[in-house]
Structures are given as C-alpha cells and as structure tokens.
Design a protein around this motif. Sequence first.
Motif, PDB file in Angstrom:
ATOM      1  N   GLY A  81      39.713  51.542  45.130  1.00 18.66           N
ATOM      2  CA  GLY A  81      38.696  50.550  45.485  1.00 18.66           C
ATOM      3  C   GLY A  81      37.734  50.281  44.347  1.00 18.66           C
ATOM      4  O   GLY A  81      37.418  49.128  44.031  1.00 18.66           O
ATOM      5  N   ALA A  82      37.269  51.342  43.715  1.00 15.05           N
ATOM      6  CA  ALA A  82      36.346  51.169  42.585  1.00 15.05           C
ATOM      7  C   ALA A  82      37.025  50.428  41.437  1.00 15.05           C
ATOM      8  O   ALA A  82      36.408  49.564  40.793  1.00 15.05           O
ATOM      9  N   GLY A  83      38.285  50.742  41.200  1.00  8.36           N
ATOM     10  CA  GLY A  83      39.020  50.056  40.139  1.00  8.36           C
ATOM     11  C   GLY A  83      39.231  48.576  40.442  1.00  8.36           C
ATOM     12  O   GLY A  83      39.166  47.742  39.535  1.00  8.36           O
ATOM     13  N   ALA A  84      39.465  48.256  41.696  1.00  3.24           N
ATOM     14  CA  ALA A  84      39.656  46.847  42.065  1.00  3.24           C
ATOM     15  C   ALA A  84      38.368  46.055  41.885  1.00  3.24           C
ATOM     16  O   ALA A  84      38.383  44.934  41.369  1.00  3.24           O
ATOM     17  N   PHE A  85      37.236  46.629  42.290  1.00  3.86           N
ATOM     18  CA  PHE A  85      35.958  45.946  42.097  1.00  3.86           C
ATOM     19  C   PHE A  85      35.630  45.800  40.613  1.00  3.86           C
ATOM     20  O   PHE A  85      35.129  44.766  40.174  1.00  3.86           O
ATOM     21  N   ALA A  86      35.935  46.823  39.826  1.00  2.00           N
ATOM     22  CA  ALA A  86      35.701  46.747  38.380  1.00  2.00           C
ATOM     23  C   ALA A  86      36.609  45.700  37.739  1.00  2.00           C
ATOM     24  O   ALA A  86      36.180  44.963  36.845  1.00  2.00           O
ATOM     25  N   GLY A  87      37.840  45.623  38.216  1.00  4.07           N
ATOM     26  CA  GLY A  87      38.758  44.621  37.691  1.00  4.07           C
ATOM     27  C   GLY A  87      38.299  43.204  37.995  1.00  4.07           C
ATOM     28  O   GLY A  87      38.361  42.315  37.138  1.00  4.07           O
ATOM     29  N   ALA A  88      37.828  42.978  39.212  1.00  3.04           N
ATOM     30  CA  ALA A  88      37.329  41.650  39.577  1.00  3.04           C
ATOM     31  C   ALA A  88      36.120  41.285  38.733  1.00  3.04           C
ATOM     32  O   ALA A  88      36.001  40.150  38.250  1.00  3.04           O
ATOM     33  N   SER A  89      35.235  42.238  38.522  1.00  2.00           N
ATOM     34  CA  SER A  89      34.054  41.985  37.701  1.00  2.00           C
ATOM     35  C   SER A  89      34.437  41.681  36.260  1.00  2.00           C
ATOM     36  O   SER A  89      33.863  40.776  35.629  1.00  2.00           O
ATOM     37  N   THR A  90      35.408  42.403  35.731  1.00  4.30           N
ATOM     38  CA  THR A  90      35.850  42.175  34.353  1.00  4.30           C
ATOM     39  C   THR A  90      36.489  40.799  34.196  1.00  4.30           C
ATOM     40  O   THR A  90      36.221  40.089  33.220  1.00  4.30           O
ATOM     41  N   VAL A  91      37.313  40.418  35.154  1.00  2.00           N
ATOM     42  CA  VAL A  91      37.951  39.100  35.090  1.00  2.00           C
ATOM     43  C   VAL A  91      36.896  37.999  35.107  1.00  2.00           C
ATOM     44  O   VAL A  91      36.958  37.058  34.311  1.00  2.00           O
ATOM     45  N   LEU A  92      35.907  38.127  35.964  1.00  7.31           N
ATOM     46  CA  LEU A  92      34.857  37.111  36.022  1.00  7.31           C
ATOM     47  C   LEU A  92      34.029  37.081  34.741  1.00  7.31           C
ATOM     48  O   LEU A  92      33.661  36.010  34.249  1.00  7.31           O
ATOM     49  N   SER A  93      33.734  38.241  34.184  1.00  6.38           N
ATOM     50  CA  SER A  93      32.941  38.287  32.948  1.00  6.38           C
ATOM     51  C   SER A  93      33.691  37.675  31.773  1.00  6.38           C
ATOM     52  O   SER A  93      33.124  36.883  31.006  1.00  6.38           O
ATOM     53  N   VAL A  94      34.951  38.022  31.619  1.00  7.88           N
ATOM     54  CA  VAL A  94      35.750  37.483  30.514  1.00  7.88           C
ATOM     55  C   VAL A  94      35.960  35.987  30.692  1.00  7.88           C
ATOM     56  O   VAL A  94      35.875  35.216  29.718  1.00  7.88           O
ATOM     57  N   THR A  95      36.194  35.557  31.913  1.00  3.89           N
ATOM     58  CA  THR A  95      36.372  34.129  32.175  1.00  3.89           C
ATOM     59  C   THR A  95      35.110  33.362  31.826  1.00  3.89           C
ATOM     60  O   THR A  95      35.163  32.312  31.165  1.00  3.89           O
ATOM     61  N   THR A  96      33.970  33.880  32.237  1.00  2.00           N
ATOM     62  CA  THR A  96      32.700  33.210  31.939  1.00  2.00           C
ATOM     63  C   THR A  96      32.459  33.138  30.441  1.00  2.00           C
ATOM     64  O   THR A  96      32.043  32.087  29.916  1.00  2.00           O
TER      65      THR A  96
END
Length: 93
Positions: A32-47
């Motif tokens: 769960g923690a890894g999935a939330f971190a992955g979503a945050s990373t994808v959004l940060s890199v995309t931005t």
Amino acid sequence: MAGIPPEPRRDPAGAEKPRPSYYVRNPWRNVGAGAFAGASTVLSVTTLFYALGRLPLVLVGASLVVAALAFGFGLYARRRAARVDAAIFGDDR
C-alpha cells in the motif's frame, strides 16, 4: 564467575508464556505504501516535464490514468492490510 548472580532456572512445564508481539509481518502494508508513493512520483514527474514543455498533453492524460490506478491499488492494499491484521488479532472489522 564472581559477582554475577546465577540466572534463575526455568522449568519448561512452568515456564511463563512469552509476551505477545505487537509487530506483525503484513506484506500488504508495504504494498500500500509503495502504491501511494508510486502514484505521487508519477504525478510529480508528469507535472515537472509538462511544465518544462517536454510532455505532450496526451501523455499527461495517460499519466493521470496510471496515477489513479496506482492510487486505487493503494486503497485496495490498505483494506487488505486491515483485513489481515483483523484476522491475526481476532478483530471483526
């Protein structure tokens, strides 16, 4: 050895029960923690790359879909972790 008191002998039949451990190995917590971190990373890199003008709008949409799927999987993993904990500790949730 002088000065060191001997350890008390414990009879296996009368041995005390070990204290219950409050740490339980539950792999769903890490997932769960890894999935939330992955979503945050994808959004940060995309931005970052969209702000620099290096990412077309179509790929921004695809990245948002990937981040939403990762976030949804994180919510699923969090519910599974709660179920595993409830099964271990005998709590009905």
